[in-house]
Design a protein around this motif. Structure first.
Motif, mmCIF file in Angstrom:
data_model
loop_
_atom_site.group_PDB
_atom_site.id
_atom_site.type_symbol
_atom_site.label_atom_id
_atom_site.label_comp_id
_atom_site.label_asym_id
_atom_site.label_seq_id
_atom_site.Cartn_x
_atom_site.Cartn_y
_atom_site.Cartn_z
ATOM 1 N N UNK A 66 88.087 71.317 146.340
ATOM 2 C CA UNK A 66 87.385 69.745 147.287
ATOM 3 C C UNK A 66 88.257 69.899 148.642
ATOM 4 N N UNK A 67 87.757 70.025 149.940
ATOM 5 C CA UNK A 67 88.395 69.686 150.625
ATOM 6 C C UNK A 67 88.459 67.901 151.153
ATOM 7 N N UNK A 68 89.914 67.367 151.648
ATOM 8 C CA UNK A 68 90.073 65.906 151.928
ATOM 9 C C UNK A 68 91.071 65.879 152.470
ATOM 10 N N UNK A 69 90.707 65.126 153.407
ATOM 11 C CA UNK A 69 90.744 64.768 155.201
ATOM 12 C C UNK A 69 91.684 63.563 155.584
ATOM 13 N N UNK A 70 92.404 63.807 156.666
ATOM 14 C CA UNK A 70 93.616 62.847 156.571
ATOM 15 C C UNK A 70 92.352 60.946 156.687
ATOM 16 N N UNK A 71 91.838 60.561 155.922
ATOM 17 C CA UNK A 71 90.862 59.726 155.803
ATOM 18 C C UNK A 71 90.858 59.605 154.711
ATOM 19 N N UNK A 135 90.087 72.790 160.743
ATOM 20 C CA UNK A 135 91.139 72.262 161.127
ATOM 21 C C UNK A 135 91.241 72.275 159.236
ATOM 22 N N UNK A 136 90.876 73.521 158.159
ATOM 23 C CA UNK A 136 90.997 73.137 157.109
ATOM 24 C C UNK A 136 92.342 73.603 156.580
ATOM 25 N N UNK A 137 93.044 73.671 155.907
ATOM 26 C CA UNK A 137 94.348 74.675 155.556
ATOM 27 C C UNK A 137 94.338 74.574 154.035
ATOM 28 N N UNK A 138 95.151 75.673 153.371
ATOM 29 C CA UNK A 138 95.574 75.714 152.751
ATOM 30 C C UNK A 138 96.680 74.862 152.272
ATOM 31 N N UNK A 159 81.878 68.592 160.846
ATOM 32 C CA UNK A 159 82.701 67.589 160.235
ATOM 33 C C UNK A 159 83.395 67.568 159.361
ATOM 34 N N UNK A 160 84.213 68.328 158.360
ATOM 35 C CA UNK A 160 84.884 69.196 157.686
ATOM 36 C C UNK A 160 85.558 69.677 158.503
ATOM 37 N N UNK A 161 87.773 68.726 157.609
ATOM 38 C CA UNK A 161 88.812 69.427 157.836
ATOM 39 C C UNK A 161 89.574 68.132 156.622
ATOM 40 N N UNK A 162 90.144 69.097 157.173
ATOM 41 C CA UNK A 162 91.858 69.399 156.114
ATOM 42 C C UNK A 162 92.407 69.429 155.277
ATOM 43 N N UNK A 163 93.038 70.106 153.919
ATOM 44 C CA UNK A 163 93.469 70.780 153.396
ATOM 45 C C UNK A 163 92.796 70.719 151.699
ATOM 46 N N UNK A 164 92.673 71.930 150.754
ATOM 47 C CA UNK A 164 92.021 72.301 150.352
ATOM 48 C C UNK A 164 92.512 71.934 149.294
ATOM 49 N N UNK A 165 92.280 70.863 147.747
ATOM 50 C CA UNK A 165 92.762 70.833 146.615
ATOM 51 C C UNK A 165 91.716 72.188 146.178
ATOM 52 N N UNK A 166 92.814 73.033 145.243
ATOM 53 C CA UNK A 166 91.979 73.856 144.114
ATOM 54 C C UNK A 166 92.098 73.665 142.603
ATOM 55 N N UNK A 167 91.230 73.707 141.837
ATOM 56 C CA UNK A 167 91.180 73.412 140.658
ATOM 57 C C UNK A 167 93.115 73.691 139.532
ATOM 58 N N UNK A 168 93.666 72.413 139.061
ATOM 59 C CA UNK A 168 94.686 73.052 138.947
ATOM 60 C C UNK A 168 94.762 73.758 137.801
ATOM 61 N N UNK A 169 93.961 74.390 137.701
ATOM 62 C CA UNK A 169 94.329 75.722 136.624
ATOM 63 C C UNK A 169 94.469 77.205 137.559
ATOM 64 N N UNK A 170 94.575 76.898 138.973
ATOM 65 C CA UNK A 170 94.807 77.822 139.774
ATOM 66 C C UNK A 170 96.616 77.983 140.088
#
Length: 173
Positions: A66-71, A135-138, A159-170
């Motif tokens: 997932x990529x989750x933005x500031x909103x 504007x996508x960050x690790x 219109x996609x930006x934000x922080x990447x959320x990896x699967x918890x398995x990582x």
């Protein structure tokens, strides 16, 4: 070289582990593949193997992120990780063939983008660019040039930006 790129089968699991252990010289990536295969992040059809003369010589895995933005808007994407080729077959285009096949398959089943943390001179040949362009960050500290994204379709990251959320398995591997 006559190499078949195909989806993994259940009978390939041990060989995939062997390929990852050999390629990385440790068990962590093999363990990660096993964890991801049994997670909600796994996408049937996006765990691909390279087979030569009946032997599995390479593997690539794409999993949901997932990529989750500031909103708090959430955008679906894929992570490319890991990619592994047996040492005797490296530098022969097998990894590139696996990546291309995976990107094509991801596009076919409707994904719009892929994120990779990898070598900044290798992945651009597949269209990857620094994710910061969108504007996508690790979620961790990493050099900008090594954290990359590719649009699988035109404007796939519009219109996609934000922080990447990896699967918890990582985190567990």
């Amino acid at each position: 070289m006559d190499v078949l790129i195909r989806e993994e089968h259940s009978a390939d699991v041990a060989a995939i582990s062997d390929v990852n252990e050999e390629a990385f010289g440790r068990a962590e990536e093999a363990n990660l593949v096993d964890l991801l295969r049994n997670s909600n992040a796994f996408v049937p059809g996006l765990s691909l193997v390279a087979e030569k003369d009946g032997e599995i010589i390479g593997h690539v895995l794409f999993t949901k992120i997932k990529i989750i933005d500031s909103l708090n808007h959430c955008f679906d994407s894929l992570a490319l990780a890991p990619i592994a080729v047996r040492t005797a077959f490296q530098r022969q285009g097998i990894g590139a063939a696996l990546i291309r096949a995976g990107l094509n398959k991801a596009r076919e089943i409707g994904y719009l983008s892929v994120i990779v943390l990898g070598h900044e001179t290798y992945y651009p040949k597949f269209g990857f660019q620094p994710a910061s362009r969108w504007n996508i960050q690790a979620p961790f500290d990493v050099p900008d040039e090594a954290f990359m994204a590719v649009e699988l379709v035109e404007l796939g990251l519009k219109n996609v930006s934000g922080i990447v959320v990896y699967a918890k398995e990582f985190e567990a591997a």
